[in-house]
Design a protein around this motif. Structure first.
Motif, PDB file in Angstrom:
ATOM      1  N   ALA A 226      25.173 -17.855  -4.902  1.00  0.00           N
ATOM      2  CA  ALA A 226      25.999 -16.897  -4.152  1.00  0.00           C
ATOM      3  C   ALA A 226      25.760 -15.483  -4.673  1.00  0.00           C
ATOM      4  O   ALA A 226      25.416 -15.288  -5.843  1.00  0.00           O
ATOM      5  CB  ALA A 226      27.468 -17.266  -4.281  1.00  0.00           C
ATOM      6  N   SER A 227      25.928 -14.499  -3.797  1.00  0.00           N
ATOM      7  CA  SER A 227      25.733 -13.108  -4.212  1.00  0.00           C
ATOM      8  C   SER A 227      26.921 -12.642  -5.049  1.00  0.00           C
ATOM      9  O   SER A 227      28.042 -13.116  -4.889  1.00  0.00           O
ATOM     10  CB  SER A 227      25.581 -12.203  -2.987  1.00  0.00           C
ATOM     11  OG  SER A 227      26.743 -12.257  -2.180  1.00  0.00           O
ATOM     12  N   SER A 228      26.667 -11.718  -5.933  1.00  0.00           N
ATOM     13  CA  SER A 228      27.712 -11.202  -6.805  1.00  0.00           C
ATOM     14  C   SER A 228      28.758 -10.434  -6.002  1.00  0.00           C
ATOM     15  O   SER A 228      28.404  -9.649  -5.113  1.00  0.00           O
ATOM     16  CB  SER A 228      27.112 -10.267  -7.855  1.00  0.00           C
ATOM     17  OG  SER A 228      28.126  -9.543  -8.519  1.00  0.00           O
ATOM     18  N   PRO A 229      30.044 -10.633  -6.280  1.00  0.00           N
ATOM     19  CA  PRO A 229      31.092  -9.852  -5.606  1.00  0.00           C
ATOM     20  C   PRO A 229      30.943  -8.356  -5.854  1.00  0.00           C
ATOM     21  O   PRO A 229      31.466  -7.547  -5.088  1.00  0.00           O
ATOM     22  CB  PRO A 229      32.386 -10.389  -6.237  1.00  0.00           C
ATOM     23  CG  PRO A 229      32.030 -11.746  -6.737  1.00  0.00           C
ATOM     24  CD  PRO A 229      30.607 -11.638  -7.189  1.00  0.00           C
ATOM     25  N   PHE A 230      30.207  -7.983  -6.900  1.00  0.00           N
ATOM     26  CA  PHE A 230      30.006  -6.566  -7.183  1.00  0.00           C
ATOM     27  C   PHE A 230      28.985  -5.939  -6.227  1.00  0.00           C
ATOM     28  O   PHE A 230      28.925  -4.732  -6.098  1.00  0.00           O
ATOM     29  CB  PHE A 230      29.548  -6.376  -8.630  1.00  0.00           C
ATOM     30  CG  PHE A 230      30.634  -6.635  -9.633  1.00  0.00           C
ATOM     31  CD1 PHE A 230      31.668  -5.737  -9.807  1.00  0.00           C
ATOM     32  CD2 PHE A 230      30.637  -7.793 -10.390  1.00  0.00           C
ATOM     33  CE1 PHE A 230      32.681  -5.978 -10.732  1.00  0.00           C
ATOM     34  CE2 PHE A 230      31.641  -8.043 -11.315  1.00  0.00           C
ATOM     35  CZ  PHE A 230      32.671  -7.136 -11.479  1.00  0.00           C
ATOM     36  N   TYR A 231      28.199  -6.759  -5.573  1.00  0.00           N
ATOM     37  CA  TYR A 231      27.246  -6.255  -4.589  1.00  0.00           C
ATOM     38  C   TYR A 231      27.824  -6.294  -3.177  1.00  0.00           C
ATOM     39  O   TYR A 231      27.394  -5.556  -2.305  1.00  0.00           O
ATOM     40  CB  TYR A 231      25.951  -7.066  -4.638  1.00  0.00           C
ATOM     41  CG  TYR A 231      25.236  -6.969  -5.966  1.00  0.00           C
ATOM     42  CD1 TYR A 231      25.030  -5.734  -6.573  1.00  0.00           C
ATOM     43  CD2 TYR A 231      24.794  -8.111  -6.620  1.00  0.00           C
ATOM     44  CE1 TYR A 231      24.391  -5.636  -7.794  1.00  0.00           C
ATOM     45  CE2 TYR A 231      24.147  -8.026  -7.845  1.00  0.00           C
ATOM     46  CZ  TYR A 231      23.944  -6.783  -8.433  1.00  0.00           C
ATOM     47  OH  TYR A 231      23.321  -6.687  -9.642  1.00  0.00           O
ATOM     48  N   ASP A 232      28.762  -7.167  -2.951  1.00  0.00           N
ATOM     49  CA  ASP A 232      29.428  -7.271  -1.652  1.00  0.00           C
ATOM     50  C   ASP A 232      30.933  -7.281  -1.900  1.00  0.00           C
ATOM     51  O   ASP A 232      31.538  -8.317  -2.131  1.00  0.00           O
ATOM     52  CB  ASP A 232      28.995  -8.534  -0.915  1.00  0.00           C
ATOM     53  CG  ASP A 232      29.676  -8.654   0.456  1.00  0.00           C
ATOM     54  OD1 ASP A 232      30.308  -7.664   0.885  1.00  0.00           O
ATOM     55  OD2 ASP A 232      29.583  -9.731   1.061  1.00  0.00           O
ATOM     56  N   ARG A 233      31.533  -6.112  -1.858  1.00  0.00           N
ATOM     57  CA  ARG A 233      32.941  -5.971  -2.222  1.00  0.00           C
ATOM     58  C   ARG A 233      33.878  -6.070  -1.029  1.00  0.00           C
ATOM     59  O   ARG A 233      35.069  -5.819  -1.161  1.00  0.00           O
ATOM     60  CB  ARG A 233      33.160  -4.620  -2.913  1.00  0.00           C
ATOM     61  CG  ARG A 233      32.586  -4.525  -4.297  1.00  0.00           C
ATOM     62  CD  ARG A 233      32.845  -3.157  -4.901  1.00  0.00           C
ATOM     63  NE  ARG A 233      34.244  -2.775  -4.839  1.00  0.00           N
ATOM     64  CZ  ARG A 233      34.707  -1.583  -5.234  1.00  0.00           C
ATOM     65  NH1 ARG A 233      33.882  -0.666  -5.672  1.00  0.00           N
ATOM     66  NH2 ARG A 233      35.989  -1.306  -5.158  1.00  0.00           N
ATOM     67  N   SER A 234      33.353  -6.411   0.136  1.00  0.00           N
ATOM     68  CA  SER A 234      34.178  -6.345   1.343  1.00  0.00           C
ATOM     69  C   SER A 234      35.432  -7.197   1.233  1.00  0.00           C
ATOM     70  O   SER A 234      36.543  -6.714   1.488  1.00  0.00           O
ATOM     71  CB  SER A 234      33.353  -6.766   2.554  1.00  0.00           C
ATOM     72  OG  SER A 234      32.832  -8.088   2.374  1.00  0.00           O
TER      73      SER A 234
END
Length: 242
Positions: A226-234
């Motif tokens: 999964a992508s880091s929440p820091f890269y996708d903060r939506s």
């Protein structure tokens, strides 16, 4: 005339902030009228450090102070004692009230060590106590900005929040707190995986069961790609602003 500085508001012997200056520098509470707005006194910490602020301003931003000065605790008569709260951290709240931003904290350099993280966590906890939702959002934004600045530094200068910060946050926030979530994803996505296998880490996680119970799910997301929440903060941004 310049907006009142933090020292001019905080010092017990200082001049009470000028009404026109406070009005002109205020951004997030334009509906507050200062013309007939009384000044209230707040005593912070064991030493009783005194802050003077406009009653309408602090009551508009905080249900805690609104109840204290205009609700069932109206007997405070313009003064309230907050012996358990840190006056240095409260000074940042006063600055935010009058300037609409965390100006002093935003200017701190990245490589100032671990104390900077703790200041931000303490400010969030105090804002949460007072019910200052907008301030909590501002602190969360600054936490993400701090993470971004540190991540762009060399590895040896990238100092993560220490375990003492995690312990403090979990002792002073409720389950579901976004501050807890921030720490969980920070540790999962920015701490080397080898750290989780250390015997000292396992002992620490056992001593902090709330944190130990929350990180495995986020850890599983990382290991499954999964992508880091820091890269996708939506989704994170949406939740902290509800």
């Amino acid at each position: 005339m310049e907006a009142p500085t933090e020292s001019s508001i905080v010092d017990v012997n200082s001049k009470v902030p000028d009404t026109d200056t406070a009005t002109s520098s205020l951004k997030q509470y334009d509906n507050v009228y200062f013309g007939d707005n009384p000044i209230v006194q707040l005593k912070l910490g064991a030493v009783g450090k005194i802050f003077y602020v406009h009653q309408g301003l602090i009551c508009e931003s905080s249900p805690f102070f609104r109840a204290a000065f205009t609700g069932g605790f109206k007997e405070n008569s313009g003064s309230i004692n907050l012996e358990e709260d840190d006056p240095d951290i409260f000074g940042h709240i006063v600055q935010w009230l009058y300037r609409g931003k965390l100006e002093t904290l935003s200017k701190v350099e990245v490589d100032t060590g671990f104390d900077y993280w703790m200041k931000l966590f303490q400010l969030y906890v105090l804002a949460d106590k007072y019910g200052m939702r907008l301030l909590k959002n501002a602190v969360m934004d600054l936490l993400f900005q701090t993470r971004d600045r540190r991540k762009n530094k060399e590895t040896e200068t990238h100092k993560p929040p220490q375990q003492s910060c995690v312990t403090y946050v979990y002792e002073n926030t409720a389950p579901g707190s976004q501050l807890r979530r921030f720490l969980v994803i920070y540790y999962v996505w920015h701490i080397k995986l080898e750290w989780f296998n250390l015997s000292s880490t396992i002992e620490w996680l056992e001593a902090n069961p709330a944190f130990g119970a929350e990180w495995p799910q986020a850890f599983a997301s990382r290991t499954t790609g999964a992508s880091s929440p820091f890269y996708d903060r939506s989704s994170f941004n949406k939740s902290i602003r509800d």
